[in-house]
Write a protein that holds these residues in place. Structure first.
Motif, mmCIF file in Angstrom:
data_model
loop_
_atom_site.group_PDB
_atom_site.id
_atom_site.type_symbol
_atom_site.label_atom_id
_atom_site.label_comp_id
_atom_site.label_asym_id
_atom_site.label_seq_id
_atom_site.Cartn_x
_atom_site.Cartn_y
_atom_site.Cartn_z
ATOM 1 N N LYS A 140 0.841 -1.208 0.000
ATOM 2 C CA LYS A 140 0.000 0.000 0.000
ATOM 3 C C LYS A 140 0.870 1.250 0.000
ATOM 4 C CE LYS A 140 -3.685 2.566 2.077
ATOM 5 N NZ LYS A 140 -4.797 2.670 3.028
ATOM 6 N N GLU A 141 1.914 1.256 0.818
ATOM 7 C CA GLU A 141 2.822 2.408 0.855
ATOM 8 C C GLU A 141 3.433 2.666 -0.520
ATOM 9 O OE1 GLU A 141 3.915 4.704 3.222
ATOM 10 O OE2 GLU A 141 2.121 4.027 4.301
ATOM 11 N N GLU A 142 3.672 1.606 -1.270
ATOM 12 C CA GLU A 142 4.251 1.733 -2.612
ATOM 13 C C GLU A 142 3.214 2.126 -3.659
ATOM 14 O OE1 GLU A 142 6.174 -2.027 -3.305
ATOM 15 O OE2 GLU A 142 7.178 -1.932 -1.352
ATOM 16 N N GLY A 143 1.938 2.212 -3.260
ATOM 17 C CA GLY A 143 0.881 2.625 -4.178
ATOM 18 C C GLY A 143 0.339 1.527 -5.057
ATOM 19 N N LYS A 144 0.687 0.268 -4.770
ATOM 20 C CA LYS A 144 0.253 -0.830 -5.625
ATOM 21 C C LYS A 144 -1.139 -1.346 -5.254
ATOM 22 C CE LYS A 144 5.002 -2.132 -6.617
ATOM 23 N NZ LYS A 144 6.103 -3.085 -6.376
ATOM 24 N N ILE A 145 -1.557 -1.111 -4.030
ATOM 25 C CA ILE A 145 -2.913 -1.456 -3.597
ATOM 26 C C ILE A 145 -3.450 -0.301 -2.754
ATOM 27 C CG2 ILE A 145 -2.527 -3.947 -3.663
ATOM 28 C CD1 ILE A 145 -2.061 -3.980 -0.720
ATOM 29 N N ARG A 146 -4.754 -0.084 -2.815
ATOM 30 C CA ARG A 146 -5.346 1.001 -2.031
ATOM 31 C C ARG A 146 -6.029 0.496 -0.761
ATOM 32 N NH1 ARG A 146 -7.522 5.474 -6.492
ATOM 33 N NH2 ARG A 146 -5.412 5.989 -7.225
ATOM 34 N N HIS A 147 -6.644 -0.659 -0.841
ATOM 35 C CA HIS A 147 -7.257 -1.305 0.324
ATOM 36 C C HIS A 147 -6.954 -2.795 0.206
ATOM 37 C CE1 HIS A 147 -9.610 2.403 0.757
ATOM 38 N NE2 HIS A 147 -9.944 2.270 -0.510
ATOM 39 N N PHE A 148 -7.029 -3.511 1.327
ATOM 40 C CA PHE A 148 -6.808 -4.954 1.243
ATOM 41 C C PHE A 148 -7.722 -5.690 2.218
ATOM 42 C CE2 PHE A 148 -3.341 -2.933 3.643
ATOM 43 C CZ PHE A 148 -3.420 -3.554 4.884
ATOM 44 N N GLY A 149 -7.943 -6.967 1.895
ATOM 45 C CA GLY A 149 -8.844 -7.770 2.710
ATOM 46 C C GLY A 149 -8.595 -9.245 2.471
ATOM 47 N N VAL A 150 -9.575 -10.055 2.850
ATOM 48 C CA VAL A 150 -9.449 -11.504 2.730
ATOM 49 C C VAL A 150 -10.737 -12.105 2.206
ATOM 50 C CG1 VAL A 150 -7.677 -11.767 4.497
ATOM 51 C CG2 VAL A 150 -10.082 -11.790 5.175
ATOM 52 N N SER A 151 -10.614 -13.284 1.629
ATOM 53 C CA SER A 151 -11.772 -14.014 1.128
ATOM 54 C C SER A 151 -12.044 -15.204 2.045
ATOM 55 C CB SER A 151 -11.555 -14.447 -0.321
ATOM 56 O OG SER A 151 -12.677 -15.136 -0.828
ATOM 57 N N ASN A 152 -11.432 -16.326 1.782
ATOM 58 C CA ASN A 152 -11.699 -17.541 2.561
ATOM 59 C C ASN A 152 -10.812 -17.607 3.811
ATOM 60 O OD1 ASN A 152 -13.686 -19.125 0.797
ATOM 61 N ND2 ASN A 152 -12.091 -18.545 -0.655
ATOM 62 N N TRP A 153 -11.044 -16.681 4.712
ATOM 63 C CA TRP A 153 -10.375 -16.631 6.010
ATOM 64 C C TRP A 153 -11.439 -16.700 7.095
ATOM 65 C CZ3 TRP A 153 -5.470 -13.867 7.679
ATOM 66 C CH2 TRP A 153 -4.461 -13.988 6.719
ATOM 67 N N SER A 154 -11.117 -17.341 8.203
ATOM 68 C CA SER A 154 -12.039 -17.377 9.334
ATOM 69 C C SER A 154 -12.062 -16.019 10.021
ATOM 70 C CB SER A 154 -11.614 -18.446 10.343
ATOM 71 O OG SER A 154 -10.405 -18.069 10.980
ATOM 72 N N LEU A 155 -13.151 -15.754 10.725
ATOM 73 C CA LEU A 155 -13.253 -14.507 11.487
ATOM 74 C C LEU A 155 -12.123 -14.418 12.510
ATOM 75 C CD1 LEU A 155 -14.700 -11.924 12.413
ATOM 76 C CD2 LEU A 155 -16.144 -13.371 13.887
ATOM 77 N N GLU A 156 -11.775 -15.525 13.142
ATOM 78 C CA GLU A 156 -10.731 -15.519 14.169
ATOM 79 C C GLU A 156 -9.384 -15.090 13.592
ATOM 80 O OE1 GLU A 156 -14.161 -17.523 15.416
ATOM 81 O OE2 GLU A 156 -12.918 -17.997 13.658
ATOM 82 N N ARG A 157 -9.060 -15.588 12.402
ATOM 83 C CA ARG A 157 -7.794 -15.209 11.773
ATOM 84 C C ARG A 157 -7.823 -13.750 11.313
ATOM 85 N NH1 ARG A 157 -2.716 -17.093 11.336
ATOM 86 N NH2 ARG A 157 -2.677 -17.117 9.059
#
Length: 322
Positions: A140-157
């Motif tokens: 993100k600092e390098e400007g390659k992504i603006r936001h990030f998240g997850v798909s098949n991850w558990s809530l705990e992780r």
């Protein structure tokens, strides 16, 4: 199409309520001309958010060709996924190096210098979250992504990763993209799939609601089980109507009963089964952007008209519980 704006601070792009999923044969295939035509249809029908992935065949490359040809990059929202350990057939092994390499390769394919969202496709349970959050914040600092998240991850992780980020002055995951539909996931032929459906995931749904976590659910039509192709009141067997994946994932007695109720409601409201299923999903008390993958204009318009189908709280409960 309905839109939301200012979903994220300082973001001026329009967010279509439905996300166009490019994991279909038209976009993933080798025919770039067919992919461009399909992308044109999606754009003309009002889709501004496009879900794709490093593992989606030629999808990223075809989207890149389309964006270069049409010049829509700064109007559209790219929701790109990478790092897919544990899925059947994937050779990915979780590491910061893999995350960085796949993101950079995706940018080359997409012919852009950034993606609006970069979403980790699957998790490697037990892998140190600090390494993951450090590399995502660096990208993100390098400007390659603006936001990030997850798909098949558990809530705990997800919570573990965000707790680390918060305690170290870093940005955490800001979007979640598990499976979620009126039908409950009963089988997992792909490996390490995560869903929000079912009573056992009530805590995760409540957490998303309480924390205003935007949810971009995939398989909103249960990979076709709720599309209307197979009907409980029809004469064809499910094997004649659907491919193997939705049968393995969703064909249970409880899900057939929900499908039957959706068929009854569709008749009463003079709409389609898929419109009822999408309307149910859109009524859930979360910030929600369902991913749909129609490749024909007829099906695109059918999906979009689900935005105009009104369901009461009682109707939503009846569809779920009977």
């Amino acid at each position: 199409m309905q839109y939301n704006s200012n979903v994220f601070e300082h973001d001026t792009k329009k967010y279509s309520r439905l996300v166009y999923g490019t994991g279909n044969n038209a976009i993933m295939g080798e025919d770039a001309g067919a992919a461009v035509a399909c992308m044109d249809l999606a754009w003309e029908n009002g889709f501004t958010i496009y879900d794709t992935a490093y593992s989606y065949g030629n999808a990223e490359s075809n989207i890149g060709k389309w964006m270069t040809l049409r010049g829509h990059r700064e109007e559209m929202i790219l929701f790109d996924k990478g790092c897919n350990p544990g899925q059947k057939g994937s050779e990915d092994i979780m590491s910061p190096e893999l995350i960085r390499r796949q993101n950079e390769e995706s940018l080359e394919r997409l012919q852009t210098d950034y993606v609006d969202f970069y979403v980790l496709h699957r998790d490697e349970p037990g892998y140190p979250v600090e390494k993951i959050m450090d590399v995502l914040n660096a990208l993100k600092e390098e400007g390659k992504i603006r936001h990030f998240g997850v798909s098949n991850w558990s809530l705990e992780r997800l919570q573990e990763a965000n707790d680390y980020a918060g305690s170290h002055g870093l940005e955490g995951f800001s979007v979640y993209s598990p499976a979620y539909s009126l039908a409950e996931l009963s089988g997992d032929p792909w490996g390490r799939s995560v869903t929000l459906s079912g009573k056992e995931n009530e805590k995760a749904r409540k957490w998303c609601q309480d924390n205003c976590m935007p949810v971009f659910p995939y398989s909103g039509l249960a990979r076709g089980f709720l599309s209307g192709k197979f009907r409980t009141d029809g004469e064809k067997t499910i094997e004649e109507c659907l491919w193997w994946a939705p049968i393995e994932e969703y064909d249970t007695k409880a899900n057939r009963e929900r499908l039957a109720r959706a068929e009854n409601m569709a008749r009463e409201k003079s709409v389609t089964v898929s419109q009822v299923a999408l309307a149910w999903l859109l009524q859930q008390p979360m910030i929600i952007y369902p991913i749909v993958s129609p490749s024909s204009e007829i099906h695109m318009k059918e999906n979009i008209r689900a935005l105009d189908v009104s369901l009461t709280k009682e109707e939503c409960g009846w569809l779920l519980e009977g």
